[in-house]
Motif scaffolding. Structure first.
Motif, PDB file in Angstrom:
ATOM      1  N   VAL A   9      45.556  41.734  40.781  1.00 41.53           N
ATOM      2  CA  VAL A   9      46.104  42.296  39.558  1.00 41.53           C
ATOM      3  C   VAL A   9      47.592  41.973  39.524  1.00 41.53           C
ATOM      4  O   VAL A   9      48.323  42.215  40.490  1.00 41.53           O
ATOM      5  N   GLU A  10      48.010  41.413  38.416  1.00 40.85           N
ATOM      6  CA  GLU A  10      49.413  41.047  38.211  1.00 40.85           C
ATOM      7  C   GLU A  10      50.315  42.284  38.341  1.00 40.85           C
ATOM      8  O   GLU A  10      49.984  43.358  37.854  1.00 40.85           O
ATOM      9  N   GLY A  11      51.432  42.107  39.047  1.00 41.47           N
ATOM     10  CA  GLY A  11      52.431  43.159  39.148  1.00 41.47           C
ATOM     11  C   GLY A  11      52.255  44.128  40.300  1.00 41.47           C
ATOM     12  O   GLY A  11      53.128  44.962  40.526  1.00 41.47           O
ATOM     13  N   LEU A  12      51.142  44.048  41.032  1.00 39.16           N
ATOM     14  CA  LEU A  12      50.938  44.975  42.143  1.00 39.16           C
ATOM     15  C   LEU A  12      51.529  44.477  43.456  1.00 39.16           C
ATOM     16  O   LEU A  12      51.698  45.266  44.388  1.00 39.16           O
ATOM     17  N   HIS A  13      51.798  43.183  43.530  1.00 40.87           N
ATOM     18  CA  HIS A  13      52.327  42.594  44.754  1.00 40.87           C
ATOM     19  C   HIS A  13      53.468  41.659  44.390  1.00 40.87           C
ATOM     20  O   HIS A  13      53.527  41.131  43.277  1.00 40.87           O
ATOM     21  N   HIS A  43      44.957  29.217  46.462  1.00 40.24           N
ATOM     22  CA  HIS A  43      45.719  29.681  45.316  1.00 40.24           C
ATOM     23  C   HIS A  43      45.412  31.147  45.005  1.00 40.24           C
ATOM     24  O   HIS A  43      44.367  31.674  45.374  1.00 40.24           O
ATOM     25  N   VAL A  44      46.392  31.757  44.375  1.00 46.69           N
ATOM     26  CA  VAL A  44      46.272  33.131  43.911  1.00 46.69           C
ATOM     27  C   VAL A  44      46.079  33.070  42.399  1.00 46.69           C
ATOM     28  O   VAL A  44      46.812  32.367  41.702  1.00 46.69           O
ATOM     29  N   THR A  45      45.102  33.795  41.911  1.00 46.77           N
ATOM     30  CA  THR A  45      44.895  33.933  40.480  1.00 46.77           C
ATOM     31  C   THR A  45      45.253  35.366  40.106  1.00 46.77           C
ATOM     32  O   THR A  45      44.682  36.312  40.655  1.00 46.77           O
ATOM     33  N   LEU A  46      46.218  35.492  39.194  1.00 45.70           N
ATOM     34  CA  LEU A  46      46.667  36.810  38.765  1.00 45.70           C
ATOM     35  C   LEU A  46      45.994  37.185  37.446  1.00 45.70           C
ATOM     36  O   LEU A  46      45.860  36.356  36.547  1.00 45.70           O
ATOM     37  N   HIS A  47      45.582  38.449  37.362  1.00 43.18           N
ATOM     38  CA  HIS A  47      44.920  38.960  36.169  1.00 43.18           C
ATOM     39  C   HIS A  47      45.757  40.093  35.589  1.00 43.18           C
ATOM     40  O   HIS A  47      46.224  40.969  36.326  1.00 43.18           O
ATOM     41  N   ARG A  48      45.934  40.069  34.290  1.00 42.33           N
ATOM     42  CA  ARG A  48      46.668  41.151  33.636  1.00 42.33           C
ATOM     43  C   ARG A  48      45.930  42.467  33.899  1.00 42.33           C
ATOM     44  O   ARG A  48      44.695  42.503  33.883  1.00 42.33           O
ATOM     45  N   PRO A  49      46.670  43.549  34.133  1.00 46.69           N
ATOM     46  CA  PRO A  49      46.030  44.831  34.467  1.00 46.69           C
ATOM     47  C   PRO A  49      45.000  45.291  33.445  1.00 46.69           C
ATOM     48  O   PRO A  49      43.966  45.857  33.819  1.00 46.69           O
ATOM     49  N   ILE A  57      36.547  51.284  36.377  1.00 49.12           N
ATOM     50  CA  ILE A  57      37.800  51.956  36.046  1.00 49.12           C
ATOM     51  C   ILE A  57      38.880  50.895  35.879  1.00 49.12           C
ATOM     52  O   ILE A  57      39.104  50.087  36.785  1.00 49.12           O
ATOM     53  N   PRO A  58      39.558  50.872  34.721  1.00 48.46           N
ATOM     54  CA  PRO A  58      40.628  49.886  34.545  1.00 48.46           C
ATOM     55  C   PRO A  58      41.675  49.998  35.654  1.00 48.46           C
ATOM     56  O   PRO A  58      41.850  51.065  36.253  1.00 48.46           O
ATOM     57  N   ALA A  59      42.335  48.888  35.924  1.00 50.37           N
ATOM     58  CA  ALA A  59      43.351  48.856  36.982  1.00 50.37           C
ATOM     59  C   ALA A  59      44.320  50.015  36.795  1.00 50.37           C
ATOM     60  O   ALA A  59      44.885  50.213  35.729  1.00 50.37           O
ATOM     61  N   ASP A  60      44.469  50.790  37.837  1.00 51.24           N
ATOM     62  CA  ASP A  60      45.295  51.992  37.768  1.00 51.24           C
ATOM     63  C   ASP A  60      46.377  51.977  38.851  1.00 51.24           C
ATOM     64  O   ASP A  60      46.773  53.023  39.343  1.00 51.24           O
TER      65      ASP A  60
END
Length: 128
Positions: A9-13, A43-49, A57-60
């Motif tokens: 999830v984008e923004g968590l790391h 590679h890392v694939t980032l997903h918008r939350p 449950i949506p990314a929390d």
């Protein structure tokens, strides 16, 4: 042939964690499978939350990484199990995530279905 992908999830790391993870996963894959490090692609694939859910449950703010490791289908089950465990360990260590939330899989590929420079891996293996 070695290909690794980690979905996060984008923004968590941090970008530094992403970079550390790519290096560590590549190195560990090479060690466990005994392939040259220069062949490993990661590679890392980032997903918008808002486009990620875990258990419905949506990314929390919780990180639940998912990874794949492409490996030739003729590799032994014990090696595949070691690889899954080693990659999980690295994700937990580098990202500081809950081990129970890390999921991953080995994707087996037949040597005839994988190309290196446009030539099947089976043909490449015979030539070397």
């Amino acid at each position: 042939m070695p290909v690794l992908e980690v979905h996060l999830v984008e923004g968590l790391h941090t970008p530094a964690q992403h970079a550390e993870l790519l290096v560590a996963l590549s190195t560990r894959y090479a060690e466990v499978t005994d392939v040259p490090l220069d062949r490993v692609r990661a590679h890392v694939t980032l997903h918008r939350p808002e486009l990620w859910a875990t258990g419905g449950i949506p990314a929390d703010g919780r990180s639940a990484p998912y990874f794949t490791a492409v490996l030739f289908a003729d590799r032994l089950a014990e090696l595949r199990r070691r690889l899954l465990g080693a990659l999980t360990d690295l994700i937990v260590d580098v990202l500081g995530v809950d081990r129970r939330l890390v999921h991953g899989e080995v994707i087996p590929v037949q040597p005839d279905d994988w190309a290196i420079g446009g030539v099947s891996a089976r043909t490449s293996r015979r030539a070397s």
